[in-house]
Design a protein around this motif. Structure first.
Motif, PDB file in Angstrom:
ATOM      1  N   GLU A   2       0.833  -1.190   0.000  1.00  0.00           N
ATOM      2  CA  GLU A   2       0.000   0.000   0.000  1.00  0.00           C
ATOM      3  C   GLU A   2       0.871   1.246   0.000  1.00  0.00           C
ATOM      4  OE1 GLU A   2      -4.066  -1.580   2.110  1.00  0.00           O
ATOM      5  OE2 GLU A   2      -2.620  -0.504   3.351  1.00  0.00           O
ATOM      6  N   LEU A   3       0.498   2.230  -0.823  1.00  0.00           N
ATOM      7  CA  LEU A   3       1.295   3.429  -1.010  1.00  0.00           C
ATOM      8  C   LEU A   3       0.434   4.668  -0.813  1.00  0.00           C
ATOM      9  CD1 LEU A   3       3.072   2.375  -4.325  1.00  0.00           C
ATOM     10  CD2 LEU A   3       4.005   2.193  -2.021  1.00  0.00           C
ATOM     11  N   CYS A   4       1.112   5.781  -0.552  1.00  0.00           N
ATOM     12  CA  CYS A   4       0.455   7.082  -0.530  1.00  0.00           C
ATOM     13  C   CYS A   4       0.829   7.840  -1.794  1.00  0.00           C
ATOM     14  CB  CYS A   4       0.885   7.884   0.701  1.00  0.00           C
ATOM     15  SG  CYS A   4       0.176   9.549   0.752  1.00  0.00           S
ATOM     16  N   LEU A   5      -0.165   8.348  -2.487  1.00  0.00           N
ATOM     17  CA  LEU A   5       0.057   9.235  -3.616  1.00  0.00           C
ATOM     18  C   LEU A   5       0.284  10.633  -3.047  1.00  0.00           C
ATOM     19  CD1 LEU A   5       0.055   9.959  -6.627  1.00  0.00           C
ATOM     20  CD2 LEU A   5      -2.452  10.056  -6.512  1.00  0.00           C
ATOM     21  N   ALA A   6       1.530  11.106  -3.101  1.00  0.00           N
ATOM     22  CA  ALA A   6       1.919  12.361  -2.459  1.00  0.00           C
ATOM     23  C   ALA A   6       2.029  13.470  -3.501  1.00  0.00           C
ATOM     24  CB  ALA A   6       3.255  12.194  -1.738  1.00  0.00           C
ATOM     25  N   VAL A   7       1.526  14.644  -3.149  1.00  0.00           N
ATOM     26  CA  VAL A   7       1.522  15.782  -4.068  1.00  0.00           C
ATOM     27  C   VAL A   7       2.057  17.007  -3.332  1.00  0.00           C
ATOM     28  CG1 VAL A   7       0.134  17.205  -5.613  1.00  0.00           C
ATOM     29  CG2 VAL A   7      -0.525  14.818  -5.200  1.00  0.00           C
ATOM     30  N   ASP A   8       3.013  17.688  -3.956  1.00  0.00           N
ATOM     31  CA  ASP A   8       3.560  18.927  -3.396  1.00  0.00           C
ATOM     32  C   ASP A   8       3.278  20.062  -4.372  1.00  0.00           C
ATOM     33  OD1 ASP A   8       5.222  20.623  -1.636  1.00  0.00           O
ATOM     34  OD2 ASP A   8       6.625  20.591  -3.324  1.00  0.00           O
ATOM     35  N   VAL A   9       2.578  21.087  -3.896  1.00  0.00           N
ATOM     36  CA  VAL A   9       2.193  22.225  -4.728  1.00  0.00           C
ATOM     37  C   VAL A   9       2.953  23.448  -4.252  1.00  0.00           C
ATOM     38  CG1 VAL A   9       0.298  23.686  -5.516  1.00  0.00           C
ATOM     39  CG2 VAL A   9      -0.103  21.251  -5.077  1.00  0.00           C
ATOM     40  N   GLY A  10       3.879  23.939  -5.067  1.00  0.00           N
ATOM     41  CA  GLY A  10       4.682  25.100  -4.705  1.00  0.00           C
ATOM     42  C   GLY A  10       4.630  26.176  -5.764  1.00  0.00           C
ATOM     43  N   GLY A  11       5.121  27.346  -5.427  1.00  0.00           N
ATOM     44  CA  GLY A  11       5.104  28.456  -6.357  1.00  0.00           C
ATOM     45  C   GLY A  11       6.033  28.274  -7.535  1.00  0.00           C
ATOM     46  N   THR A  12       7.052  27.413  -7.387  1.00  0.00           N
ATOM     47  CA  THR A  12       8.025  27.193  -8.450  1.00  0.00           C
ATOM     48  C   THR A  12       7.828  25.865  -9.152  1.00  0.00           C
ATOM     49  OG1 THR A  12       9.645  28.533  -7.250  1.00  0.00           O
ATOM     50  CG2 THR A  12      10.495  27.068  -8.961  1.00  0.00           C
ATOM     51  N   LYS A  13       7.432  24.833  -8.396  1.00  0.00           N
ATOM     52  CA  LYS A  13       7.309  23.509  -8.999  1.00  0.00           C
ATOM     53  C   LYS A  13       6.132  22.742  -8.411  1.00  0.00           C
ATOM     54  CE  LYS A  13      10.607  21.386  -5.766  1.00  0.00           C
ATOM     55  NZ  LYS A  13       9.622  20.624  -5.000  1.00  0.00           N
ATOM     56  N   LEU A  14       5.638  21.793  -9.218  1.00  0.00           N
ATOM     57  CA  LEU A  14       4.647  20.817  -8.787  1.00  0.00           C
ATOM     58  C   LEU A  14       5.335  19.460  -8.794  1.00  0.00           C
ATOM     59  CD1 LEU A  14       1.663  21.856 -11.108  1.00  0.00           C
ATOM     60  CD2 LEU A  14       2.074  22.616  -8.759  1.00  0.00           C
ATOM     61  N   ALA A  15       5.114  18.678  -7.748  1.00  0.00           N
ATOM     62  CA  ALA A  15       5.725  17.351  -7.670  1.00  0.00           C
ATOM     63  C   ALA A  15       4.685  16.348  -7.207  1.00  0.00           C
ATOM     64  CB  ALA A  15       6.914  17.357  -6.707  1.00  0.00           C
ATOM     65  N   ALA A  16       4.836  15.118  -7.679  1.00  0.00           N
ATOM     66  CA  ALA A  16       3.983  14.030  -7.217  1.00  0.00           C
ATOM     67  C   ALA A  16       4.850  12.791  -7.105  1.00  0.00           C
ATOM     68  CB  ALA A  16       2.816  13.792  -8.175  1.00  0.00           C
ATOM     69  N   GLY A  17       4.496  11.919  -6.166  1.00  0.00           N
ATOM     70  CA  GLY A  17       5.294  10.710  -5.962  1.00  0.00           C
ATOM     71  C   GLY A  17       4.490   9.656  -5.233  1.00  0.00           C
ATOM     72  N   LEU A  18       5.072   8.488  -5.114  1.00  0.00           N
ATOM     73  CA  LEU A  18       4.490   7.386  -4.366  1.00  0.00           C
ATOM     74  C   LEU A  18       5.364   7.123  -3.155  1.00  0.00           C
ATOM     75  CD1 LEU A  18       3.584   5.018  -7.350  1.00  0.00           C
ATOM     76  CD2 LEU A  18       2.025   6.487  -6.026  1.00  0.00           C
ATOM     77  N   ILE A  19       4.760   7.160  -1.978  1.00  0.00           N
ATOM     78  CA  ILE A  19       5.490   7.064  -0.714  1.00  0.00           C
ATOM     79  C   ILE A  19       5.025   5.830   0.041  1.00  0.00           C
ATOM     80  CG2 ILE A  19       6.158   8.274   1.400  1.00  0.00           C
ATOM     81  CD1 ILE A  19       6.844   9.788  -1.167  1.00  0.00           C
ATOM     82  N   GLY A  20       6.002   4.983   0.423  1.00  0.00           N
ATOM     83  CA  GLY A  20       5.679   3.798   1.196  1.00  0.00           C
ATOM     84  C   GLY A  20       5.418   4.117   2.654  1.00  0.00           C
TER      85      GLY A  20
END
Length: 299
Positions: A2-20
């Motif tokens: 099972e994983l967490c779909l992680a999202v980071d929303v910033g003024g310079t970049k958008l990031a998404a990842g899968l976190i155990g």
């Protein structure tokens, strides 16, 4: 797995990842934050990124979505109005991402998310009282007191970027003058010097560190904290001169017996911090994040 779909929303970049559940980043993608006026155009870029990462997980399946976003925001991230993202004002981020991902979705301020991440698997493991900061495009903070992340009445506790460090100073996006964010963020440094922080000289690194140390001293004196961890492209990019200046100012201004000896150090998660923090928001939402201060990372 099972994983967490992680999202980071910033003024310079958008990031998404899968976190155990062990805080490992198993997949990630990063794109520049679009400079657009239409809130739907920005959300479309974020949704495309999130969908691509969600489909990339050959090592498990996402069961929750956790999001770290610049603030301020409404309680629970139901509506977000990041100062550094003018396109989103009262944007219903949690609901829209939940619809896009099909997952239970939890949203918090990105610096509060960092505090969760650093307490889970970074430089603050085993600490029950600390401040986590981001000094990047903007300046944010998350406070852990007695092992509990402080939320505040509307979920916005920890906005250390709006501690006044230069009375009567530069006008901040929040409307006040002399805020730490208006004097020491990447945006402020570019406005003051005419160049991005990565090209600024050692005098700028020292001034920035001094101002951060000044703000931190007020927080430490007020809340009896033992550690400050700092992340973000500005602070980590400046490196040792920034941290030395911040520690010197903290030592000079935090003179109460309980505050003497408080340390300010680089965040332990490095570039993975924003996504691990967003993952921590998701696992916390499911009640599966270890207690802060316990010093334990799940197996």
């Amino acid at each position: 797995m099972e994983l967490c779909l992680a999202v980071d929303v910033g003024g310079t970049k958008l990031a998404a990842g899968l976190i155990g559940a062990d805080a490992r980043v198993l997949a990630q993608e990063v794109v520049p934050t679009p400079t657009v006026e239409d809130p739907e155009d920005l959300f479309a870029a974020a949704a495309t990124l999130v969908d691509g990462v969600a489909r990339s997980g050959g090592c498990g399946r996402p069961v929750v979505c956790g999001v770290g976003c610049g603030g301020p925001m409404g309680l629970g991230g139901e509506e977000v109005s990041p100062l550094n993202i003018p396109a989103w004002r009262r944007f219903p981020l949690r609901r829209r991402l939940a619809e896009t991902s099909g997952l239970p979705t939890f949203v918090d301020n990105d610096a509060k998310a960092l505090a969760l991440g650093e307490g889970w698997a970074g430089a603050a493991v085993g600490r029950a009282n600390f401040l986590a900061m981001v000094v990047s495009t903007g300046v944010g903070g998350g406070i852990v007191l007695d092992g509990r992340l402080l939320d505040g009445a509307s979920g916005n506790a920890g906005h250390v970027g709006h501690v006044i460090v230069a009375p009567g100073g530069r006008l901040c996006a929040c409307g006040a003058r002399g805020c730490l964010e208006a004097e020491a963020s990447g945006t402020a440094i570019a406005a003051i010097t005419g160049r991005p922080a990565r090209l600024a000289g050692p005098d700028v690194a020292t001034r920035t560190g001094t101002l951060v140390g000044r703000a931190v001293a007020s927080v430490v004196n007020l809340l009896d904290l033992e550690l400050v961890v700092v992340a973000g492209s500005v602070s980590l990019g400046f490196g040792q001169p920034f941290f030395a200046a911040a520690q010197d100012e903290l030592d000079a201004l935090a003179r109460l017996d309980f505050a003497v000896g408080t340390r300010i150090v680089p965040a332990g998660l490095g570039s993975a911090g924003p996504l691990v923090g967003a993952g921590a928001v998701g696992w916390r939402g499911l009640g599966r994040l270890p207690a802060l201060g316990a010093g334990l990372v799940p197996p």
